[in-house]
Design an enzyme around this catalytic site. Sequence first.
Site, PDB file in Angstrom:
ATOM      1  N   ARG A 108       1.744  -7.329   1.261  1.00 22.96           N
ATOM      2  CA  ARG A 108       1.531  -6.523   2.478  1.00 22.96           C
ATOM      3  C   ARG A 108       2.872  -6.392   3.167  1.00 22.96           C
ATOM      4  O   ARG A 108       3.504  -7.385   3.525  1.00 22.96           O
ATOM      5  CB  ARG A 108       0.515  -7.195   3.403  1.00 22.96           C
ATOM      6  N   HIS A 135      -3.682   1.943   2.349  1.00 22.10           N
ATOM      7  CA  HIS A 135      -4.417   0.674   2.235  1.00 22.10           C
ATOM      8  C   HIS A 135      -5.529   0.864   1.192  1.00 22.10           C
ATOM      9  O   HIS A 135      -6.711   0.927   1.520  1.00 22.10           O
ATOM     10  CB  HIS A 135      -4.988   0.300   3.603  1.00 22.10           C
ATOM     11  N   GLN A 138      -8.748  -1.552   0.796  1.00 23.73           N
ATOM     12  CA  GLN A 138      -9.759  -1.372   1.833  1.00 23.73           C
ATOM     13  C   GLN A 138     -10.678  -0.197   1.497  1.00 23.73           C
ATOM     14  O   GLN A 138     -11.904  -0.310   1.568  1.00 23.73           O
ATOM     15  CB  GLN A 138      -9.073  -1.126   3.189  1.00 23.73           C
ATOM     16  N   ASP A 226     -10.620   3.560  12.941  1.00 22.60           N
ATOM     17  CA  ASP A 226      -9.737   2.390  12.868  1.00 22.60           C
ATOM     18  C   ASP A 226      -9.012   2.287  14.207  1.00 22.60           C
ATOM     19  O   ASP A 226      -9.026   3.229  15.010  1.00 22.60           O
ATOM     20  CB  ASP A 226      -8.741   2.578  11.698  1.00 22.60           C
ATOM     21  N   CYS A 266     -12.521  -0.717   9.132  1.00 23.95           N
ATOM     22  CA  CYS A 266     -11.889  -1.702   8.250  1.00 23.95           C
ATOM     23  C   CYS A 266     -11.679  -3.054   8.943  1.00 23.95           C
ATOM     24  O   CYS A 266     -11.556  -4.077   8.287  1.00 23.95           O
ATOM     25  CB  CYS A 266     -10.553  -1.168   7.742  1.00 23.95           C
ATOM     26  N   ARG A 294     -14.615  -6.826   0.166  1.00 23.56           N
ATOM     27  CA  ARG A 294     -13.199  -6.916  -0.195  1.00 23.56           C
ATOM     28  C   ARG A 294     -13.014  -7.935  -1.322  1.00 23.56           C
ATOM     29  O   ARG A 294     -12.223  -7.723  -2.243  1.00 23.56           O
ATOM     30  CB  ARG A 294     -12.359  -7.327   1.030  1.00 23.56           C
TER      31      ARG A 294
HETATM   32  N1  NVA Z   1      -4.310   0.819  10.325  1.00 21.91           N
HETATM   33  C1  NVA Z   1      -4.321  -0.614  10.473  1.00 21.91           C
HETATM   34  C2  NVA Z   1      -5.153  -1.225   9.392  1.00 21.91           C
HETATM   35  C3  NVA Z   1      -5.319  -2.708   9.496  1.00 21.91           C
HETATM   36  C4  NVA Z   1      -6.161  -3.297   8.413  1.00 21.91           C
HETATM   37  C5  NVA Z   1      -2.908  -1.149  10.453  1.00 21.91           C
HETATM   38  O1  NVA Z   1      -2.099  -0.715   9.620  1.00 21.91           O
HETATM   39  O2  NVA Z   1      -2.588  -1.991  11.286  1.00 21.91           O
HETATM   40  N1   CP Z   2      -8.943  -4.718   6.957  1.00 20.34           N
HETATM   41  C1   CP Z   2      -7.904  -5.536   6.720  1.00 20.34           C
HETATM   42  O1   CP Z   2      -7.080  -5.308   5.830  1.00 20.34           O
HETATM   43  O2   CP Z   2      -7.871  -6.622   7.537  1.00 20.34           O
HETATM   44  P1   CP Z   2      -6.692  -7.692   7.671  1.00 20.34           P
HETATM   45  O3   CP Z   2      -5.560  -7.009   8.417  1.00 20.34           O
HETATM   46  O4   CP Z   2      -7.304  -8.803   8.473  1.00 20.34           O
HETATM   47  O5   CP Z   2      -6.270  -8.122   6.312  1.00 20.34           O
END
Ligand code: NVA
Ligand code: CP
Length: 308
Positions: A108, A135, A138, A226, A266, A294
């Site tokens: 990540r 992502h 997800q 989201d 998500c 997941r």
């Molecule tokens: N759009 C959000 C998703 C988190 C799972 C982010 O990138 O922070």
């Molecule tokens: N939805 C998701 O990826 O959550 P986290 O940021 O907690 O991993």
Amino acid sequence: MKSFINISDISRKDLRKIVNDAKLQKKKRSTLKKSEVDLDSPLSGRILIMIFEKPSTRTRISFELAMKQLGGQLLVLDPKQSHYGSGNENTHDTAKILSQYGDIVMMRTHEHEHFLEFSKYLEIPIINGLTNLSHPCQVMSDIMTFEELKGPIVNKKIAWLGDGNNIVYSLIEASVQFNFQLAIACPKKFRPNKNIIEWAKIKNRKILITQDPAEAAKSADCVMTDKWISMSDQINKIKKKKILKDYQVNKKIMKLAKTDAIFMHCLPASRGEEVTNDVMDGEQSVVWLEALNRIHIQKSIIKWCLSY
Ligand code: NVA
Ligand code: CP
């Protein structure tokens, strides 16, 4: 070598195989305890290395459980406590080392470009655990969840309200690959990535992009949203939230969707901003199942990468 970076990189056949395998394997282990290994223990002796450059609850824990259930092992490289994160060692060298220690990496990171740069030097498969661009894990879990509850997603209408962010990027790719209708309501300033909209056009998928949340939500089988502020957003947060305030998913919006429509998010959520409490906790909400799935979809993604 097969890496799982973006949904558009993978064939429709393989994506379908991953979703179907996840559904089947989930059923098969329904009587097992949470960390009990699957009966066939397919990844015995294999190691997944995880790198998180930004926070995570679901991705981290679900990958850990996925690897445990597959009978494999897990290592975590904490950028804060390693040369990798301090900039003390170049990406090339770290990637080379990890290729010897593990069988597969899940990462990540902030910049998608950095993810691609790192994966170029890696000699083992890599899975995208979220970048500023996309992502995919997800959205694969969301497809699995939709189909578990509502049957095949083909031709169903999915409505997205809010920020045109990384989840939407993967959702647009999925609408092409899994053949569902997608309607996105967002302000002009926060439209999804242009390149992926162009790609969908080339693939003959018509995506509705509107500034009217009611138009997107109308007769939808699923309404999704989201957080308005993503982890990589370097932006005036107050201004962005103001621009997005009319895109909240609330009871009024859910009434426009089909009566049996589901609500997806998500997570993590900013309750009271992009979604109201009554929708998050309401009967149509399937957000907890999305998070649970997941584990199952990622098991199938890992196995696909390792050609099991
Ligand atoms: N759009 C959000 C998703 C988190 C799972 C982010 O990138 O922070
Ligand atoms: N939805 C998701 O990826 O959550 P986290 O940021 O907690 O991993």
